[in-house]
Design a protein around this motif. Structure first.
Motif, mmCIF file in Angstrom:
data_model
loop_
_atom_site.group_PDB
_atom_site.id
_atom_site.type_symbol
_atom_site.label_atom_id
_atom_site.label_comp_id
_atom_site.label_asym_id
_atom_site.label_seq_id
_atom_site.Cartn_x
_atom_site.Cartn_y
_atom_site.Cartn_z
ATOM 1 N N ARG A 68 22.892 43.056 43.878
ATOM 2 C CA ARG A 68 22.717 43.699 42.575
ATOM 3 C C ARG A 68 24.029 43.729 41.799
ATOM 4 N N THR A 69 25.088 44.152 42.500
ATOM 5 C CA THR A 69 26.356 44.349 41.787
ATOM 6 C C THR A 69 27.229 43.094 41.849
ATOM 7 N N GLY A 70 26.881 42.143 42.756
ATOM 8 C CA GLY A 70 27.723 40.953 42.904
ATOM 9 C C GLY A 70 28.931 41.289 43.751
ATOM 10 N N THR A 71 29.776 40.276 43.977
ATOM 11 C CA THR A 71 30.967 40.492 44.787
ATOM 12 C C THR A 71 32.014 41.195 43.934
ATOM 13 N N ASP A 72 32.740 42.105 44.559
ATOM 14 C CA ASP A 72 33.810 42.823 43.857
ATOM 15 C C ASP A 72 34.778 41.796 43.250
ATOM 16 N N SER A 73 35.039 41.913 41.946
ATOM 17 C CA SER A 73 35.872 40.896 41.288
ATOM 18 C C SER A 73 37.304 40.917 41.808
ATOM 19 N N ARG A 74 37.775 42.111 42.269
ATOM 20 C CA ARG A 74 39.136 42.175 42.837
ATOM 21 C C ARG A 74 39.193 41.358 44.121
ATOM 22 N N LEU A 75 38.100 41.465 44.893
ATOM 23 C CA LEU A 75 38.045 40.717 46.153
ATOM 24 C C LEU A 75 38.041 39.209 45.864
ATOM 25 N N GLU A 76 37.197 38.794 44.911
ATOM 26 C CA GLU A 76 37.157 37.366 44.542
ATOM 27 C C GLU A 76 38.537 36.896 44.094
ATOM 28 N N ALA A 77 39.182 37.709 43.233
ATOM 29 C CA ALA A 77 40.491 37.318 42.683
ATOM 30 C C ALA A 77 41.504 37.130 43.803
ATOM 31 N N GLU A 78 41.472 38.035 44.791
ATOM 32 C CA GLU A 78 42.434 37.918 45.911
ATOM 33 C C GLU A 78 42.161 36.670 46.739
ATOM 34 N N LEU A 79 40.881 36.407 47.028
ATOM 35 C CA LEU A 79 40.554 35.243 47.861
ATOM 36 C C LEU A 79 40.992 33.947 47.173
ATOM 37 N N VAL A 80 40.795 33.890 45.844
ATOM 38 C CA VAL A 80 41.205 32.691 45.091
ATOM 39 C C VAL A 80 42.735 32.586 45.068
ATOM 40 N N ALA A 81 43.407 33.728 44.825
ATOM 41 C CA ALA A 81 44.883 33.725 44.755
ATOM 42 C C ALA A 81 45.486 33.346 46.107
ATOM 43 N N VAL B 46 64.134 28.256 50.060
ATOM 44 C CA VAL B 46 62.727 28.165 49.671
ATOM 45 C C VAL B 46 62.298 29.532 49.161
ATOM 46 N N GLU B 47 61.678 29.554 48.001
ATOM 47 C CA GLU B 47 61.237 30.832 47.429
ATOM 48 C C GLU B 47 59.732 30.807 47.241
ATOM 49 N N TYR B 48 59.052 31.853 47.732
ATOM 50 C CA TYR B 48 57.607 31.987 47.546
ATOM 51 C C TYR B 48 57.362 33.266 46.755
ATOM 52 N N ARG B 49 56.342 33.243 45.918
ATOM 53 C CA ARG B 49 55.979 34.456 45.182
ATOM 54 C C ARG B 49 54.575 34.873 45.566
ATOM 55 N N ARG B 50 54.379 36.177 45.769
ATOM 56 C CA ARG B 50 53.055 36.738 46.049
ATOM 57 C C ARG B 50 52.923 37.983 45.182
ATOM 58 N N GLY B 51 52.221 37.855 44.079
ATOM 59 C CA GLY B 51 52.129 38.961 43.122
ATOM 60 C C GLY B 51 53.509 39.273 42.590
ATOM 61 N N LEU B 52 53.912 40.544 42.726
ATOM 62 C CA LEU B 52 55.239 40.939 42.240
ATOM 63 C C LEU B 52 56.319 40.694 43.296
ATOM 64 N N LEU B 243 41.400 45.425 50.317
ATOM 65 C CA LEU B 243 40.537 46.514 49.860
ATOM 66 C C LEU B 243 40.057 47.379 51.036
ATOM 67 N N GLY B 244 40.960 47.710 51.909
ATOM 68 C CA GLY B 244 40.637 48.587 53.032
ATOM 69 C C GLY B 244 39.920 47.875 54.176
ATOM 70 N N ARG B 245 39.690 46.589 54.092
ATOM 71 C CA ARG B 245 39.045 45.823 55.164
ATOM 72 C C ARG B 245 40.028 44.805 55.722
ATOM 73 N N ARG B 246 39.651 44.165 56.822
ATOM 74 C CA ARG B 246 40.463 43.115 57.422
ATOM 75 C C ARG B 246 39.786 41.767 57.161
ATOM 76 N N VAL B 247 40.578 40.783 56.770
ATOM 77 C CA VAL B 247 40.045 39.451 56.453
ATOM 78 C C VAL B 247 40.752 38.430 57.348
ATOM 79 N N LEU B 248 39.966 37.596 58.011
ATOM 80 C CA LEU B 248 40.522 36.502 58.816
ATOM 81 C C LEU B 248 40.621 35.275 57.910
ATOM 82 N N MET B 249 41.844 34.771 57.748
ATOM 83 C CA MET B 249 42.079 33.642 56.840
ATOM 84 C C MET B 249 42.491 32.420 57.664
ATOM 85 N N GLN B 250 41.785 31.318 57.487
ATOM 86 C CA GLN B 250 42.129 30.061 58.169
ATOM 87 C C GLN B 250 42.419 28.996 57.116
ATOM 88 N N VAL B 251 43.539 28.293 57.265
ATOM 89 C CA VAL B 251 43.894 27.222 56.327
ATOM 90 C C VAL B 251 43.759 25.883 57.056
#
Lengths: 122, 314
Positions: A68-81, B46-52, B243-251
């Motif tokens: 209904r609400t879709g994926t949180d846009s902050r979450l999408e933005a982070e995954l893309v970034a 080497v310089e990397y930027r992540r947000g600020l 956002l308060g959760r844990r995400v497993l990231m694979q590249v």
């Protein structure tokens, strides 16, 4: 006890009247036991059913909220970034350590420096 | 006779395709050739930027053709760590850790995306002009921009050798994502025989899938990954908070492309991410065993959907 006393006791036991439960009593006992077992099964089934329904309802609620609400846009933005950073990091690091692989050495500090820390260092 | 005509036509088509893929500028051709041939020893930041936030690392880079040795200096958070690559495999040795991380060599993957951009002459334009000296060497500056004129990367190239002495990478809106620059470089280095030898005992080495399994077990994720045969190899894996959760990231890497696979609680609507499309990327998300999975890449969406179907849990 001596031999004569043993024989007396055996004789006395043999003369005792037979006390077998009646067929009617046995049938009613069986019926009561069967009813009890059916009730127990029904209670277990009811508990399992309620748990399953609750789990399905929770999943449906989460699914409904996401649909209904879709994926949180902050979450999408982070995954893309994060993906964009990974691409840039691969280009810059070459065979060297990319930020995804960074684990500070035992004597090292957190590799990332915030803007505040940069200003403090100045 | 017909067979010979067909063979000649095929050879001509192959030559045409190759000529189209090669950059027109001889300097850029030299850059791509130098990736597997150049020899040097140098110090680069080497310089990397992540947000600020930003990170600056200093590395000692020893390169002998396709072989590399990279060391991190005292004072760096990564001090004492060493990366060795022998042209086929790559190893990372970290002080205080029992396992030695092992994986496929990255080779000239750092220039693979440049190669793709240079081959896409409709999507990207390239300009070459004089650049300032870097590490005491003369340079030519190469700027690659997309069709809107937004710069995607800049390179400062030493013309005689094709070595990239400085590089800047930009995001889709032109924001700088990171850069590197050589401070010192020796173009006639001497290497010792064991500089590029595989480190440690074979049984102490651990591949990226083993690390993925360890992380998944420790953090409560499914050990799900893309198997060999998909054209992509797992390069790195980590768990990040979001956002308060844990995400497993694979590249994953393959064919000059980068593919990112995320695993997280079921909080992503199946289908493509809206923001990925706006950033010029493709994505595909789906749910499996009570988890959300998301693939993000520049690959077509159909390919991502096909890769999603090949995910294995083991």
């Amino acid at each position: 006890m001596n031999h004569r006393e043993n024989r007396a006791v055996r004789e006395w036991v043999r003369r005792l009247p037979e006390d077998e439960p009646g067929l009617a009593w046995r049938a009613s006992l069986n019926e009561r036991l069967a009813k009890e077992a059916r009730g127990r099964n029904r209670r277990a089934a009811r508990t399992a059913g309620a748990s399953a329904a609750l789990a399905v309802a929770a999943s449906l609620a989460l699914w409904f909220v996401v649909q209904r609400t879709g994926t949180d846009s902050r979450l999408e933005a982070e995954l893309v970034a994060w993906h964009q950073s990974a691409v840039a990091a691969t280009d810059l690091s070459g065979p060297g350590l990319s930020p995804i692989e960074w684990r500070p050495s035992p004597a090292g500090a957190d590799p990332w420096r915030s803007v505040e820390e940069e200003l403090e260092a100045l | 006779m017909t067979r010979w005509v067909a063979f000649l036509m095929l050879a001509a088509i192959c030559a045409l395709v190759r000529a189209q893929a090669d950059p027109a500028d001889p300097l850029l051709r030299r850059v791509l050739e130098a990736a597997g041939k150049a020899r040097y020893a140098g110090e680069r930041t080497v310089e990397y930027r992540r947000g600020l936030d930003r990170l600056v690392q200093t590395e000692l880079v020893f390169k002998d053709g396709p072989r590399y040795r990279i060391e991190y200096l005292p004072g760096s958070p990564l001090a004492g760590q060493v990366v060795i690559e022998n042209g086929r495999r790559r190893w990372v040795v970290r002080p205080g850790e029992e396992a030695i991380d092992e994986g496929p060599a990255r080779g000239d993957d750092a220039l693979a995306r440049l190669r793709l951009q240079l081959a896409d002459r409709r999507g990207f334009t390239t300009t070459v002009e004089d650049g300032e000296p870097i590490a005491g060497l003369p340079t030519r500056r190469v700027e690659v921009a997309d069709k809107r004129g937004i710069v995607v990367q800049r390179l400062w190239v030493h013309p005689p050798t094709g070595i990239v002495l400085r590089r800047e990478i930009f995001g889709p809106a032109g924001g700088k994502l990171g850069s590197f620059e050589f401070r010192r470089i020796d173009l006639q280095p001497r290497f010792s025989a064991d500089d590029f030898e595989p480190p440690g005992r074979p049984e102490a080495r651990r591949g990226p899938i083993a690390r993925l399994r360890e992380l998944a077990r420790a953090e409560g994720f499914l050990p799900a990954h893309l198997p060999p045969g998909t054209g992509f190899v797992l390069d790195s894996v980590e768990v990040r908070p979001l956002l308060g959760r844990r995400v497993l990231m694979q590249v994953y890497r393959g064919g000059g492309r980068i593919l990112t696979l995320y695993q997280l609680p079921p909080m992503v609507r199946p289908g493509p991410l809206q923001l990925a499309r706006r950033a010029g990327l493709n994505s595909y998300s789906w749910q499996r065993e009570g988890r959300s999975f998301v693939l993000v890449s520049g690959l077509p969406e159909e390919r991502l959907r096909e890769l999603a179907g090949r995910l294995v849990v083991r």
